[in-house]
Write a protein that holds these residues in place. Structure first.
Motif, PDB file in Angstrom:
ATOM      1  N   VAL A  76      66.844  24.384   3.737  1.00  0.00           N
ATOM      2  CA  VAL A  76      65.531  25.094   3.602  1.00  0.00           C
ATOM      3  C   VAL A  76      66.079  26.581   2.856  1.00  0.00           C
ATOM      4  CG1 VAL A  76      63.472  26.388   4.350  1.00  0.00           C
ATOM      5  CG2 VAL A  76      64.446  24.147   5.376  1.00  0.00           C
ATOM      6  N   PHE A  77      65.269  26.848   1.658  1.00  0.00           N
ATOM      7  CA  PHE A  77      65.507  28.040   0.863  1.00  0.00           C
ATOM      8  C   PHE A  77      64.307  28.721   1.002  1.00  0.00           C
ATOM      9  CE2 PHE A  77      66.115  30.669  -2.980  1.00  0.00           C
ATOM     10  CZ  PHE A  77      67.512  30.666  -3.003  1.00  0.00           C
ATOM     11  N   VAL A  78      64.285  29.881   1.254  1.00  0.00           N
ATOM     12  CA  VAL A  78      62.991  30.926   1.501  1.00  0.00           C
ATOM     13  C   VAL A  78      63.332  32.226   0.869  1.00  0.00           C
ATOM     14  CG1 VAL A  78      61.560  32.009   3.242  1.00  0.00           C
ATOM     15  CG2 VAL A  78      62.462  29.662   3.669  1.00  0.00           C
ATOM     16  N   VAL A  79      62.693  32.646   0.038  1.00  0.00           N
ATOM     17  CA  VAL A  79      62.713  33.669  -0.502  1.00  0.00           C
ATOM     18  C   VAL A  79      61.400  34.685  -0.328  1.00  0.00           C
ATOM     19  CG1 VAL A  79      62.943  35.004  -2.914  1.00  0.00           C
ATOM     20  CG2 VAL A  79      64.024  32.706  -2.588  1.00  0.00           C
ATOM     21  N   THR A  80      61.712  35.800   0.272  1.00  0.00           N
ATOM     22  CA  THR A  80      60.540  36.670   0.357  1.00  0.00           C
ATOM     23  C   THR A  80      60.687  37.894  -0.447  1.00  0.00           C
ATOM     24  OG1 THR A  80      61.728  37.823   2.308  1.00  0.00           O
ATOM     25  CG2 THR A  80      60.387  35.948   3.033  1.00  0.00           C
TER      26      THR A  80
ATOM     27  N   ALA B 216      66.606  34.706   9.088  1.00  0.00           N
ATOM     28  CA  ALA B 216      67.589  35.651   8.690  1.00  0.00           C
ATOM     29  C   ALA B 216      68.850  35.330   9.243  1.00  0.00           C
ATOM     30  CB  ALA B 216      67.107  37.043   8.752  1.00  0.00           C
ATOM     31  N   GLN B 217      68.736  35.308  10.887  1.00  0.00           N
ATOM     32  CA  GLN B 217      69.918  35.057  11.446  1.00  0.00           C
ATOM     33  C   GLN B 217      70.843  33.530  11.407  1.00  0.00           C
ATOM     34  OE1 GLN B 217      71.312  37.565  13.154  1.00  0.00           O
ATOM     35  NE2 GLN B 217      69.888  38.663  12.192  1.00  0.00           N
ATOM     36  N   ASN B 218      69.984  32.366  11.067  1.00  0.00           N
ATOM     37  CA  ASN B 218      70.481  31.149  10.755  1.00  0.00           C
ATOM     38  C   ASN B 218      70.439  31.147   9.059  1.00  0.00           C
ATOM     39  OD1 ASN B 218      70.687  30.089  13.180  1.00  0.00           O
ATOM     40  ND2 ASN B 218      68.594  30.696  13.284  1.00  0.00           N
ATOM     41  N   GLY B 219      70.443  31.846   8.238  1.00  0.00           N
ATOM     42  CA  GLY B 219      70.636  31.924   6.920  1.00  0.00           C
ATOM     43  C   GLY B 219      71.386  32.952   6.311  1.00  0.00           C
ATOM     44  N   ILE B 220      71.143  33.504   4.942  1.00  0.00           N
ATOM     45  CA  ILE B 220      71.919  34.416   4.256  1.00  0.00           C
ATOM     46  C   ILE B 220      70.811  35.404   4.052  1.00  0.00           C
ATOM     47  CG2 ILE B 220      73.084  34.911   2.276  1.00  0.00           C
ATOM     48  CD1 ILE B 220      74.078  32.114   1.995  1.00  0.00           C
ATOM     49  N   ILE B 221      71.048  36.700   4.251  1.00  0.00           N
ATOM     50  CA  ILE B 221      70.266  37.623   3.801  1.00  0.00           C
ATOM     51  C   ILE B 221      71.010  38.345   2.604  1.00  0.00           C
ATOM     52  CG2 ILE B 221      69.471  40.212   4.620  1.00  0.00           C
ATOM     53  CD1 ILE B 221      69.759  39.072   7.644  1.00  0.00           C
ATOM     54  N   LEU B 222      70.233  38.647   1.675  1.00  0.00           N
ATOM     55  CA  LEU B 222      70.617  39.123   0.494  1.00  0.00           C
ATOM     56  C   LEU B 222      70.021  40.556   0.563  1.00  0.00           C
ATOM     57  CD1 LEU B 222      69.993  36.298  -2.082  1.00  0.00           C
ATOM     58  CD2 LEU B 222      71.964  37.112  -0.989  1.00  0.00           C
ATOM     59  N   GLY B 223      70.584  41.766   1.177  1.00  0.00           N
ATOM     60  CA  GLY B 223      69.965  42.690   1.537  1.00  0.00           C
ATOM     61  C   GLY B 223      70.366  43.916   0.447  1.00  0.00           C
TER      62      GLY B 223
ATOM     63  N   THR C 180      63.327  29.783 -14.465  1.00  0.00           N
ATOM     64  CA  THR C 180      63.240  30.474 -13.174  1.00  0.00           C
ATOM     65  C   THR C 180      63.856  29.714 -11.955  1.00  0.00           C
ATOM     66  OG1 THR C 180      61.191  29.261 -12.722  1.00  0.00           O
ATOM     67  CG2 THR C 180      61.068  31.102 -14.200  1.00  0.00           C
ATOM     68  N   LEU C 181      63.735  30.780 -11.116  1.00  0.00           N
ATOM     69  CA  LEU C 181      64.511  30.379  -9.701  1.00  0.00           C
ATOM     70  C   LEU C 181      63.900  29.099  -9.295  1.00  0.00           C
ATOM     71  CD1 LEU C 181      66.605  30.902  -7.295  1.00  0.00           C
ATOM     72  CD2 LEU C 181      64.716  32.374  -6.347  1.00  0.00           C
ATOM     73  N   PRO C 182      62.544  28.715  -9.073  1.00  0.00           N
ATOM     74  CA  PRO C 182      62.123  27.516  -8.740  1.00  0.00           C
ATOM     75  C   PRO C 182      62.422  26.401  -9.481  1.00  0.00           C
ATOM     76  CG  PRO C 182      60.353  29.393  -8.730  1.00  0.00           C
ATOM     77  CD  PRO C 182      61.476  29.999  -9.280  1.00  0.00           C
ATOM     78  N   GLN C 183      62.579  26.575 -10.992  1.00  0.00           N
ATOM     79  CA  GLN C 183      63.006  25.665 -11.827  1.00  0.00           C
ATOM     80  C   GLN C 183      64.452  25.120 -11.607  1.00  0.00           C
ATOM     81  OE1 GLN C 183      61.955  27.830 -15.450  1.00  0.00           O
ATOM     82  NE2 GLN C 183      60.421  26.407 -15.913  1.00  0.00           N
ATOM     83  N   ALA C 184      65.302  26.315 -11.180  1.00  0.00           N
ATOM     84  CA  ALA C 184      66.812  25.870 -11.212  1.00  0.00           C
ATOM     85  C   ALA C 184      67.057  25.219  -9.706  1.00  0.00           C
ATOM     86  CB  ALA C 184      67.506  27.086 -11.087  1.00  0.00           C
TER      87      ALA C 184
ATOM     88  N   LYS D  95      64.636  23.145  -8.362  1.00  0.00           N
ATOM     89  CA  LYS D  95      64.108  21.696  -8.791  1.00  0.00           C
ATOM     90  C   LYS D  95      65.281  20.949  -9.319  1.00  0.00           C
ATOM     91  CE  LYS D  95      59.033  21.854  -8.786  1.00  0.00           C
ATOM     92  NZ  LYS D  95      57.899  21.562  -9.330  1.00  0.00           N
ATOM     93  N   ASN D  96      65.862  21.474 -10.275  1.00  0.00           N
ATOM     94  CA  ASN D  96      66.871  20.898 -10.920  1.00  0.00           C
ATOM     95  C   ASN D  96      68.127  20.214 -10.050  1.00  0.00           C
ATOM     96  OD1 ASN D  96      65.719  21.200 -13.427  1.00  0.00           O
ATOM     97  ND2 ASN D  96      66.975  22.905 -14.062  1.00  0.00           N
ATOM     98  N   VAL D  97      68.268  20.818  -8.910  1.00  0.00           N
ATOM     99  CA  VAL D  97      69.299  20.302  -7.862  1.00  0.00           C
ATOM    100  C   VAL D  97      68.724  19.749  -6.634  1.00  0.00           C
ATOM    101  CG1 VAL D  97      71.008  21.752  -8.668  1.00  0.00           C
ATOM    102  CG2 VAL D  97      69.494  22.587  -6.877  1.00  0.00           C
ATOM    103  N   GLY D  98      67.508  19.330  -6.938  1.00  0.00           N
ATOM    104  CA  GLY D  98      66.940  18.496  -5.987  1.00  0.00           C
ATOM    105  C   GLY D  98      65.789  19.331  -4.844  1.00  0.00           C
ATOM    106  N   TYR D  99      65.706  20.273  -4.779  1.00  0.00           N
ATOM    107  CA  TYR D  99      64.844  21.040  -4.109  1.00  0.00           C
ATOM    108  C   TYR D  99      63.269  20.795  -4.286  1.00  0.00           C
ATOM    109  CZ  TYR D  99      68.138  24.017  -1.832  1.00  0.00           C
ATOM    110  OH  TYR D  99      69.230  24.434  -0.953  1.00  0.00           O
ATOM    111  N   SER D 100      62.345  20.819  -3.467  1.00  0.00           N
ATOM    112  CA  SER D 100      61.014  20.885  -3.633  1.00  0.00           C
ATOM    113  C   SER D 100      60.584  22.417  -3.344  1.00  0.00           C
ATOM    114  CB  SER D 100      60.272  19.951  -2.725  1.00  0.00           C
ATOM    115  OG  SER D 100      60.415  18.465  -2.748  1.00  0.00           O
TER     116      SER D 100
END
Length: 106
Positions: free
Chosen positions: A7-11, A37-44, A89-93, A95-100
């Motif tokens: 799961v890739f979440v961007v806030t 945040a604790q189970n993923g990567i924080i780009l801070g 865009t980030l969503p297009q990239a 999608k290109n690797v299989g994400y919805s």
């Protein structure tokens, strides 16, 4: 072996300050965001602009806003201002690797 779902979440909180999230301020209570945040990567640490549209254009395109033409303005409703069509865009990239993908917000 089963494949683990990623799961890739961007806030993007354009009105939040640095410590307005509970992994920076333990006095705040947002257990779902904390778990992600604790189970993923924080780009801070990233470069942002003083306006929301330039910051969003940078996040979505990976380009500094002066490369997208959105460095000076906030895009208003019904305004004909947008990212150049030749940018991936980030969503297009993703999608290109299989994400919805799905977007909520502006």
């Amino acid at each position: 072996m089963s494949r683990r779902t990623k799961v890739f979440v961007v806030t993007h909180f354009s009105t939040a300050g640095w410590a307005d999230v509970n992994w920076e301020d333990p006095n705040l209570h947002s257990p779902n965001l904390y778990h992600l945040a604790q189970n993923g990567i924080i780009l801070g640490n990233s470069y942002v602009q003083p306006l929301c549209s330039p910051s969003r254009s940078a996040l979505m395109s990976g380009y500094f806003p002066f490369h997208t033409g959105l460095q000076h303005i906030v895009i208003l409703p019904m305004q004909k201002a947008f990212l150049p069509g030749n940018l991936t865009t980030l969503p297009q990239a993703l999608k290109n690797v299989g994400y919805s993908t799905h977007a909520i917000g502006k």
